[in-house]
Design a protein around this motif. Structure first.
Motif, PDB file in Angstrom:
ATOM      1  N   ASP A 137       0.799  -1.224   0.000  1.00 12.02           N
ATOM      2  CA  ASP A 137       0.000   0.000   0.000  1.00 12.02           C
ATOM      3  C   ASP A 137       0.834   1.278   0.000  1.00 12.02           C
ATOM      4  N   ALA A 161       2.135   3.078  -2.879  1.00 12.98           N
ATOM      5  CA  ALA A 161       2.323   3.726  -4.180  1.00 12.98           C
ATOM      6  C   ALA A 161       2.490   5.239  -4.042  1.00 12.98           C
ATOM      7  N   ASP A 162       1.845   5.825  -3.035  1.00  9.74           N
ATOM      8  CA  ASP A 162       1.943   7.285  -2.851  1.00  9.74           C
ATOM      9  C   ASP A 162       3.323   7.736  -2.384  1.00  9.74           C
ATOM     10  N   ALA A 169      -3.045  -6.993  -7.317  1.00 11.04           N
ATOM     11  CA  ALA A 169      -3.487  -5.600  -7.459  1.00 11.04           C
ATOM     12  C   ALA A 169      -2.461  -4.657  -6.827  1.00 11.04           C
ATOM     13  N   ARG A 195      -0.250  -1.767  -8.747  1.00 12.06           N
ATOM     14  CA  ARG A 195      -0.181  -0.349  -8.339  1.00 12.06           C
ATOM     15  C   ARG A 195       1.265   0.081  -8.121  1.00 12.06           C
ATOM     16  N   GLU A 242       2.973   0.529 -11.521  1.00 19.21           N
ATOM     17  CA  GLU A 242       2.554   1.785 -12.159  1.00 19.21           C
ATOM     18  C   GLU A 242       3.304   2.968 -11.565  1.00 19.21           C
ATOM     19  N   ALA A 243       3.437   2.977 -10.230  1.00 17.37           N
ATOM     20  CA  ALA A 243       4.142   4.089  -9.569  1.00 17.37           C
ATOM     21  C   ALA A 243       5.608   4.105  -9.987  1.00 17.37           C
ATOM     22  N   ALA A 255       2.030  -2.382 -17.071  1.00 23.18           N
ATOM     23  CA  ALA A 255       2.194  -1.158 -16.275  1.00 23.18           C
ATOM     24  C   ALA A 255       3.254  -0.228 -16.879  1.00 23.18           C
TER      25      ALA A 255
END
Ligand code: NCD
Ligand code: ZN
Ligand code: ZN
Length: 411
Positions: free
Chosen positions: A87, A89-90, A120, A124, A127-128, A187
């Motif tokens: 969790d 990616a940010d 998933a 993510r 992609e980041a 991605a």
């Protein structure tokens, strides 16, 4: 000043892109001082340090803390990896901005609790990474299946070292290789597969490349030099994720090196304490063992035996990794490159003396191995940092940041 190199070979310092120096939080196993002294003594002038520490390097703040913690302790230059978790990616943009060399993705269980087995979440993270143009380095093993097999073997009462190999059959790697290459291409992420270990995994990689997927892959010195017969001699010391495999897999990896299907060689220098390495219950033992200091002597010995040439060693252990991660000034002896040099005596024959190693713990399966080729002197950016087994001068290593490259994606 002059340095006499009569009868010696002068090579670019090695670039080991797979090293665990255990800071922060696991410094009873190794730290940046001891680990980079081992590197310098082994002719390795750049290392890339892995993020499966305690805590793991999953946020921009933790990356900054790690950089602060290690920056004055390094005797060779270093790149740092961030990590993709379920969790974060940010956080990736903030990690990239600090010069991260790449992002590690652990698809399956290994040292530390860093798994990211969920598709998933993996997607993510990919992609980041693609947005930042960062290489994603992956530990490709299917977590769910290996855990099921471990539970089964445990229930049957097995605790011997070979049970580890049986808990991680080759299809665990092949499946993960297939899945991660498929996802990374979609991605648009740049992908590198760390420690590819099986004939089947390599075949799948070659087939996927033929379909147009772009991916690099590394073999470990240990996967090239040890096969499963070594469990009888070394027990859990050679427990490794992915495991040391049967001789047929080892032969396939060498063939992959010869054909150019495996792009580079690294060590996965993964120190544990001598007490941990002596654990007899395979499920309590850790995976991994040291290797950064012994890579060049072992590879020179393979060269002396005619398995490959010295220039192959330079390409696999220095030039290609430096290019793959766009390390400015590394991996080559030429104008405009750093004077990271290693002087070796290619003819010296001696047994590997584990007591002379610079790591905090010296348990190695290569103790006593007959070597041909010795590291004499190591230069970091023109200055001697190691000579004849002695570390010279205070820590002078610097962070290496990847040169920004346009992300051409994986197709
Ligand atoms: C490594 C470690 O100890 O950090 N262990 C291993 O068995 N290879 C982790 C890893 O590279 O998977
Ligand atoms: Zn791994
Ligand atoms: Zn590793």
């Amino acid at each position: 000043r002059e340095h006499d190199c009569t009868g010696r070979l002068v090579l670019p310092g090695l670039v080991d892109v797979h090293v665990h120096l255990r800071e922060p939080g696991m410094t009873e196993k190794e730290d940046f001082g001891s680990g980079t002294r081992a590197a310098a003594a082994g002719g390795v002038t750049t290392i890339v340090d892995m993020p499966n520490t305690s805590p793991p390097v999953t946020t921009a703040a933790r990356f900054a803390e790690k950089l602060e913690l290690v920056r004055d302790k390094a005797h060779v230059d270093f790149g740092l990896y961030g990590m993709i978790d379920h969790d974060n990616a940010d956080e990736i943009a903030g990690v990239a901005a600090q010069g991260a060399m790449g992002l590690k993705l652990f698809m399956g269980q290994t040292t530390g609790d860093n798994r990211c087995p969920d598709d998933a979440a993996i997607f993510r993270g990919l992609e980041a990474a693609a947005r930042e143009g960062l290489v994603v380095g992956v530990h490709a093993e299917n977590d769910h299946i290996l855990r099921m097999l471990i539970d089964r073997l445990r229930a049957s009462g097995r605790t011997d070292p070979r049970a580890h190999l049986e808990s991680r059959p080759d299809f665990i790697e092949t499946e993960a290789v297939t899945r991660i290459i498929t996802l990374a291409t979609e991605a648009g992420a740049q992908l590198h597969i760390h420690h590819l270990s099986s004939a089947a995994g390599l075949r799948r990689l070659v087939n996927l490349r033929a379909e147009g997927h772009r991916v690099t892959a590394e073999a470990l010195v240990s996967h090239l030099l040890l096969d499963d017969s070594a469990y009888d001699t070394h027990g859990n010391l050679i427990k490794l994720n992915p495991p040391i495999r049967p001789a047929g897999d080892v032969a396939a990896l060498w063939a992959g090196i010869d054909r150019g299907d495996l792009d580079m060689v690294a060590t996965d220098h993964a120190p544990h304490t001598c007490a941990e390495q002596a654990e007899t219950d395979v499920w309590r033992a850790y995976g991994g063992f040291i290797g950064v200091e012994t890579m060049l002597p072992l590879m020179l010995t393979e060269a002396a035996r005619g398995r490959l040439t010295v220039s192959d060693v330079v390409r696999l252990c220095s030039y290609t990794p430096a290019r793959r991660w766009s390390m400015p000034g590394k991996g080559h002896i030429a104008p405009g490159f750093d004077a990271d040099l290693v002087v070796v005596d290619p003819d010296r024959e001696y047994p590997l003396d584990a007591s002379g190693l610079h790591s905090k713990h010296n348990a190695t399966p290569y103790a006593g191995w007959p070597l041909r080729g010795a590291v004499e002197t190591t230069f970091l950016r023109g200055t001697i940092v190691h000579h004849d087994g002695e570390i010279v001068g205070p820590p002078s290593g610097r962070q290496v940041r990847p040169r920004p490259v346009p992300n051409r994606g994986t197709r």
